[in-house]
Write a protein that holds these residues in place. Structure first.
Motif, mmCIF file in Angstrom:
data_model
loop_
_atom_site.group_PDB
_atom_site.id
_atom_site.type_symbol
_atom_site.label_atom_id
_atom_site.label_comp_id
_atom_site.label_asym_id
_atom_site.label_seq_id
_atom_site.Cartn_x
_atom_site.Cartn_y
_atom_site.Cartn_z
ATOM 1 N N HIS A 164 1.821 -2.258 1.609
ATOM 2 C CA HIS A 164 3.033 -1.655 1.071
ATOM 3 C C HIS A 164 3.759 -0.893 2.166
ATOM 4 O O HIS A 164 3.205 -0.629 3.222
ATOM 5 N N VAL A 207 6.128 2.624 2.909
ATOM 6 C CA VAL A 207 6.512 3.963 2.460
ATOM 7 C C VAL A 207 7.326 4.582 3.584
ATOM 8 O O VAL A 207 6.971 4.426 4.756
ATOM 9 N N GLN A 209 9.613 8.108 5.133
ATOM 10 C CA GLN A 209 9.840 9.545 5.038
ATOM 11 C C GLN A 209 10.980 9.938 5.956
ATOM 12 O O GLN A 209 10.858 9.874 7.185
ATOM 13 N N LYS A 234 12.164 15.324 4.281
ATOM 14 C CA LYS A 234 12.086 14.802 2.914
ATOM 15 C C LYS A 234 10.664 14.359 2.593
ATOM 16 O O LYS A 234 9.777 14.389 3.441
ATOM 17 N N GLY A 235 10.467 13.928 1.348
ATOM 18 C CA GLY A 235 9.151 13.495 0.909
ATOM 19 C C GLY A 235 8.892 12.024 1.144
ATOM 20 O O GLY A 235 9.703 11.302 1.733
ATOM 21 N N LEU A 236 7.739 11.587 0.673
ATOM 22 C CA LEU A 236 7.353 10.181 0.801
ATOM 23 C C LEU A 236 8.061 9.350 -0.262
ATOM 24 O O LEU A 236 8.182 9.780 -1.417
ATOM 25 N N TRP A 240 8.218 5.360 -1.827
ATOM 26 C CA TRP A 240 7.689 4.000 -1.862
ATOM 27 C C TRP A 240 8.823 3.003 -1.825
ATOM 28 O O TRP A 240 9.807 3.114 -2.555
ATOM 29 N N GLN A 266 15.509 -0.261 -7.594
ATOM 30 C CA GLN A 266 16.363 0.826 -8.081
ATOM 31 C C GLN A 266 16.935 1.618 -6.919
ATOM 32 O O GLN A 266 18.077 2.046 -6.944
ATOM 33 N N PHE A 310 6.250 3.741 7.226
ATOM 34 C CA PHE A 310 4.811 3.509 7.290
ATOM 35 C C PHE A 310 4.456 2.249 6.502
ATOM 36 O O PHE A 310 4.985 2.027 5.409
ATOM 37 N N ARG A 324 -2.936 -0.759 -0.091
ATOM 38 C CA ARG A 324 -3.270 -0.295 -1.434
ATOM 39 C C ARG A 324 -4.671 -0.794 -1.783
ATOM 40 O O ARG A 324 -4.965 -1.987 -1.659
ATOM 41 N N ALA A 380 -4.575 3.369 -4.825
ATOM 42 C CA ALA A 380 -4.211 4.413 -3.880
ATOM 43 C C ALA A 380 -3.963 3.773 -2.512
ATOM 44 O O ALA A 380 -4.471 2.691 -2.227
ATOM 45 N N PHE A 381 -3.213 4.444 -1.670
ATOM 46 C CA PHE A 381 -2.929 3.948 -0.323
ATOM 47 C C PHE A 381 -3.938 4.580 0.635
ATOM 48 O O PHE A 381 -3.789 5.733 1.030
ATOM 49 N N TRP A 389 -3.300 3.771 6.562
ATOM 50 C CA TRP A 389 -1.894 3.811 6.941
ATOM 51 C C TRP A 389 -1.703 3.366 8.386
ATOM 52 O O TRP A 389 -2.548 3.627 9.253
ATOM 53 N N GLY A 390 -0.556 2.720 8.629
ATOM 54 C CA GLY A 390 -0.157 2.462 10.000
ATOM 55 C C GLY A 390 0.311 3.764 10.641
ATOM 56 O O GLY A 390 0.451 4.789 9.967
#
Lengths: 118, 111
Positions: free
Chosen positions: A35, A37, A39, A43-45, A47, A62, A95, A99, A104-105, A108-109
């Motif tokens: 997946h 993600v 940032q 700001k926040g994470l 998806w 969306q 990133f 999953r 859960a992730f 991470w790269g």
């Protein structure tokens, strides 16, 4: 040990496209569910989308309304994420993440900085 | 509107206990999707510290614990340490959006 290795930083102009890669090492892509993600600074994470065993490819339409495309090269164990029609608001660290079975992730790269500036 | 809401910040003295809430809705936590928690230090990648509501991955100190009730979840850090200063995010799945959602994030400060 399984690792996710991302491509390097990019600087793009508004309206251009960027393509970021994520290579799976220590395992094969067929055993990973990758997946994306992002940032933005301060700001926040967020998806963006990814591949699931249940539903295949799912993208956050969306938010990105068709501007994001994700592809996979199984021979190279690499996933690609492309963002088109870049805007300044797309400036962020992107990133890739795996999953796991618990949804859960867990891996991470290292992240890829994408800067959109004229 | 954020899908999962967290307090922007919490703080505590070393050794104290702090909790971070994650408020969702009937389309995500409330319908039964699991909650996971991530610790994100500046300049590093997010690290899962709680998965499936209350499970700790190997290597995560037992000072971290998670719980879930109804459409909300919580992360507790007991015996707060300076190294716990970081941003924390909850994450779940939303059936209405057909996608994964992150909380708004909480900055933990050790006084």
């Amino acid at each position: 040990q399984v690792q996710l290795e991302q491509s390097g930083a990019e600087v793009k102009k508004p309206g251009a496209s960027v393509k970021v890669s994520c290579k799976v090492s220590g395992n094969t892509l067929s055993d990973a569910f990758i997946h994306w993600v992002r940032q933005a600074s301060g700001k926040g994470l967020e998806w963006m989308g990814g591949f699931d065993p249940e539903d295949g490819l799912t993208i956050n339409t969306q938010k990105f309304q068709g501007r994001v495309r994700m592809t996979a090269d199984t021979a190279a164990d690499t996933v690609y994420m492309e963002v088109r029609s870049l805007r300044s608001e797309d400036t962020a660290v992107y990133f890739c993440a795996n999953r796991n079975r618990s949804w859960a992730f867990d891996l991470w790269g290292q992240g890829t900085q994408v800067t959109v500036s004229s | 509107q954020p899908v999962l809401t967290q307090p922007p910040s919490v703080s505590g003295a070393p050794g104290q206990r702090v909790t971070i809430s994650c408020t969702g809705s009937i389309s995500n936590i409330g319908i039964g999707y699991d909650v996971h928690w991530y610790q994100h230090l500046p300049g590093t990648v997010p690290k899962v510290i709680i998965y499936s509501n209350n499970k700790r991955p190997s290597g995560v100190p037992d000072r971290f614990s998670g719980s879930k009730s109804g459409a909300s979840a919580s992360l507790a850090i007991t015996g707060l340490q300076a190294e716990d200063e970081a941003d924390y995010y909850c994450q779940s799945y939303d059936g209405s959006l057909n996608g994964y959602v992150f909380g708004t994030g909480t900055t933990v400060t050790v006084l």
